[in-house]
Design a protein around this motif. Structure first.
Motif, PDB file in Angstrom:
ATOM      1  N   ILE A  65      35.724  42.852  42.677  1.00 38.57           N
ATOM      2  CA  ILE A  65      36.897  43.555  41.874  1.00 38.57           C
ATOM      3  C   ILE A  65      37.853  44.123  43.077  1.00 38.57           C
ATOM      4  O   ILE A  65      37.478  44.535  44.177  1.00 38.57           O
ATOM      5  CB  ILE A  65      36.208  44.920  41.326  1.00 38.57           C
ATOM      6  CG1 ILE A  65      37.112  45.575  40.351  1.00 38.57           C
ATOM      7  CG2 ILE A  65      35.428  45.639  41.945  1.00 38.57           C
ATOM      8  CD1 ILE A  65      36.772  46.492  39.318  1.00 38.57           C
ATOM      9  N   THR A  71      46.093  38.086  43.033  1.00 39.93           N
ATOM     10  CA  THR A  71      47.064  37.865  44.000  1.00 39.93           C
ATOM     11  C   THR A  71      47.175  36.096  44.362  1.00 39.93           C
ATOM     12  O   THR A  71      48.310  35.853  44.421  1.00 39.93           O
ATOM     13  CB  THR A  71      47.061  38.847  44.998  1.00 39.93           C
ATOM     14  OG1 THR A  71      46.990  40.283  44.708  1.00 39.93           O
ATOM     15  CG2 THR A  71      48.007  38.707  46.187  1.00 39.93           C
ATOM     16  N   THR A 115      47.585  35.893  53.641  1.00 43.45           N
ATOM     17  CA  THR A 115      46.655  35.402  52.905  1.00 43.45           C
ATOM     18  C   THR A 115      47.106  34.011  52.148  1.00 43.45           C
ATOM     19  O   THR A 115      46.487  33.035  52.039  1.00 43.45           O
ATOM     20  CB  THR A 115      46.489  36.471  51.496  1.00 43.45           C
ATOM     21  OG1 THR A 115      45.850  37.527  52.196  1.00 43.45           O
ATOM     22  CG2 THR A 115      45.972  35.789  50.513  1.00 43.45           C
ATOM     23  N   GLY A 147      41.218  40.676  45.483  1.00 42.27           N
ATOM     24  CA  GLY A 147      42.697  39.919  45.713  1.00 42.27           C
ATOM     25  C   GLY A 147      42.817  38.636  44.805  1.00 42.27           C
ATOM     26  O   GLY A 147      43.668  37.639  45.336  1.00 42.27           O
ATOM     27  N   LYS A 148      41.776  38.224  43.992  1.00 44.35           N
ATOM     28  CA  LYS A 148      41.822  37.148  43.244  1.00 44.35           C
ATOM     29  C   LYS A 148      42.994  36.813  42.294  1.00 44.35           C
ATOM     30  O   LYS A 148      43.676  35.702  42.557  1.00 44.35           O
ATOM     31  CB  LYS A 148      40.821  37.255  42.187  1.00 44.35           C
ATOM     32  CG  LYS A 148      39.400  37.346  42.794  1.00 44.35           C
ATOM     33  CD  LYS A 148      38.104  37.333  41.766  1.00 44.35           C
ATOM     34  CE  LYS A 148      38.532  38.708  40.750  1.00 44.35           C
ATOM     35  NZ  LYS A 148      38.219  39.916  41.382  1.00 44.35           N
TER      36      LYS A 148
HETATM   37  P1  ADP Z   1      41.489  41.363  42.115  1.00 43.50           P
HETATM   38  O1  ADP Z   1      42.442  40.216  40.860  1.00 43.50           O
HETATM   39  O2  ADP Z   1      40.716  40.502  42.973  1.00 43.50           O
HETATM   40  O3  ADP Z   1      40.995  42.552  41.039  1.00 43.50           O
HETATM   41  P2  ADP Z   1      44.233  42.035  42.997  1.00 43.50           P
HETATM   42  O4  ADP Z   1      44.591  40.584  43.205  1.00 43.50           O
HETATM   43  O5  ADP Z   1      44.733  42.672  41.724  1.00 43.50           O
HETATM   44  O6  ADP Z   1      42.650  41.824  43.012  1.00 43.50           O
HETATM   45  O7  ADP Z   1      44.398  43.070  43.979  1.00 43.50           O
HETATM   46  C1  ADP Z   1      43.860  44.202  44.058  1.00 43.50           C
HETATM   47  C2  ADP Z   1      44.940  45.108  44.485  1.00 43.50           C
HETATM   48  O8  ADP Z   1      45.333  45.082  45.881  1.00 43.50           O
HETATM   49  C3  ADP Z   1      46.339  45.054  43.852  1.00 43.50           C
HETATM   50  O9  ADP Z   1      46.841  46.155  43.712  1.00 43.50           O
HETATM   51  C4  ADP Z   1      46.933  44.140  44.692  1.00 43.50           C
HETATM   52  O10 ADP Z   1      48.157  44.403  44.652  1.00 43.50           O
HETATM   53  C5  ADP Z   1      46.595  44.703  46.135  1.00 43.50           C
HETATM   54  N1  ADP Z   1      46.471  43.772  47.148  1.00 43.50           N
HETATM   55  C6  ADP Z   1      45.987  42.593  46.994  1.00 43.50           C
HETATM   56  N2  ADP Z   1      46.202  41.899  48.300  1.00 43.50           N
HETATM   57  C7  ADP Z   1      46.880  42.535  49.065  1.00 43.50           C
HETATM   58  C8  ADP Z   1      47.357  42.457  50.561  1.00 43.50           C
HETATM   59  N3  ADP Z   1      46.945  41.254  51.378  1.00 43.50           N
HETATM   60  N4  ADP Z   1      47.930  43.462  50.854  1.00 43.50           N
HETATM   61  C9  ADP Z   1      47.973  44.758  50.311  1.00 43.50           C
HETATM   62  N5  ADP Z   1      47.757  44.640  48.916  1.00 43.50           N
HETATM   63  C10 ADP Z   1      47.109  43.893  48.329  1.00 43.50           C
END
Ligand code: ADP
Length: 198
Positions: free
Chosen positions: A10, A16, A184, A13-14
């Motif tokens: 959870i 993202t 990433t 960053g999936k």
């Molecule tokens: P998941 O889909 O795995 O639950 P998200 O992609 O939503 O995760 O990422 C979780 C949170 O962290 C989001 O608010 C996203 O914008 C932020 N986030 C993801 N990758 C990065 C990063 N490399 N740097 C800063 N914030 C990030």
């Protein structure tokens, strides 16, 4: 034709990573989106849930009251298994259909974002798995910020999943998402090139 799974923990960053893939024009099938779709009014799973749990679990607008259903199954394993036995096959069927549609459209590679890929033993769905990894403290911080959770709320959600360190060991490729979004993206591009996907 190639199916690649994206998983992680959870807030690792999936989404993202999935968005980067979509921006490049790939189809990404999202298990969470499908799980919500199959319980919309008049879907087969919706009807089966009402038969099983009664109309009490409906909101006035006819949609399923997810919070109420969540409460019912939270402490009742038999009911939880019953609900899963209705929802999971419907989700799988939809995901397979979307994948077939993408391949029929001439796409060579389809991605599936499946948060609980390992927990639900769905690795046979995909040929390769990419795990989006973050350190525990980064995961906790991003989850608290994104969902406005207290530390305890965030920790309990992280604890309910398999450890991200295990998922990392089982992965065909690991994306380290502790750094910037650009870092990433560069790793993702590198993996796709190694796998001859782009
Ligand atoms: P998941 O889909 O795995 O639950 P998200 O992609 O939503 O995760 O990422 C979780 C949170 O962290 C989001 O608010 C996203 O914008 C932020 N986030 C993801 N990758 C990065 C990063 N490399 N740097 C800063 N914030 C990030």
């Amino acid at each position: 034709m190639n199916t690649i799974g994206i998983t992680g923990g959870i807030s690792s960053g999936k989404s993202t990573v999935s968005q980067m893939l979509r921006d490049w024009g790939f189809t990404v099938i999202d298990a969470d989106v499908q799980a919500k779709k199959v319980v919309e009014p008049n879907e087969q799973a919706y009807n089966e849930i009402i038969q099983e749990f009664g109309k009490e679990i409906l909101l006035p607008n006819g949609h399923i009251n997810r919070a109420k259903l969540g409460e019912i199954i939270f402490n009742d394993q038999a009911k939880r298994e019953k609900l899963n036995s209705i929802v999971h096959p419907a989700v799988r069927k939809n995901m397979l259909r979307l994948k077939e549609e993408a391949f029929a459209n001439g796409e060579k590679t389809v991605f599936m974002d499946i948060p609980l890929l390992y927990e639900s033993k769905l690795t046979h769905f995909v040929e390769k798995v990419m795990v989006v990894y973050v350190e525990p403290e980064v995961q906790l911080r991003r989850l608290m910020e994104r969902n406005h959770f207290t530390e305890e709320e965030a920790r309990s959600r992280i604890r309910s999943q398999l450890p991200l360190d295990d998922k990392k060991k089982w992965a065909d490729a690991v994306i380290d998402n502790n750094g910037s979004v650009d870092e990433t993206k560069a790793q993702l591009e590198q993996i796709l090139k190694e796998w001859n996907v782009m």
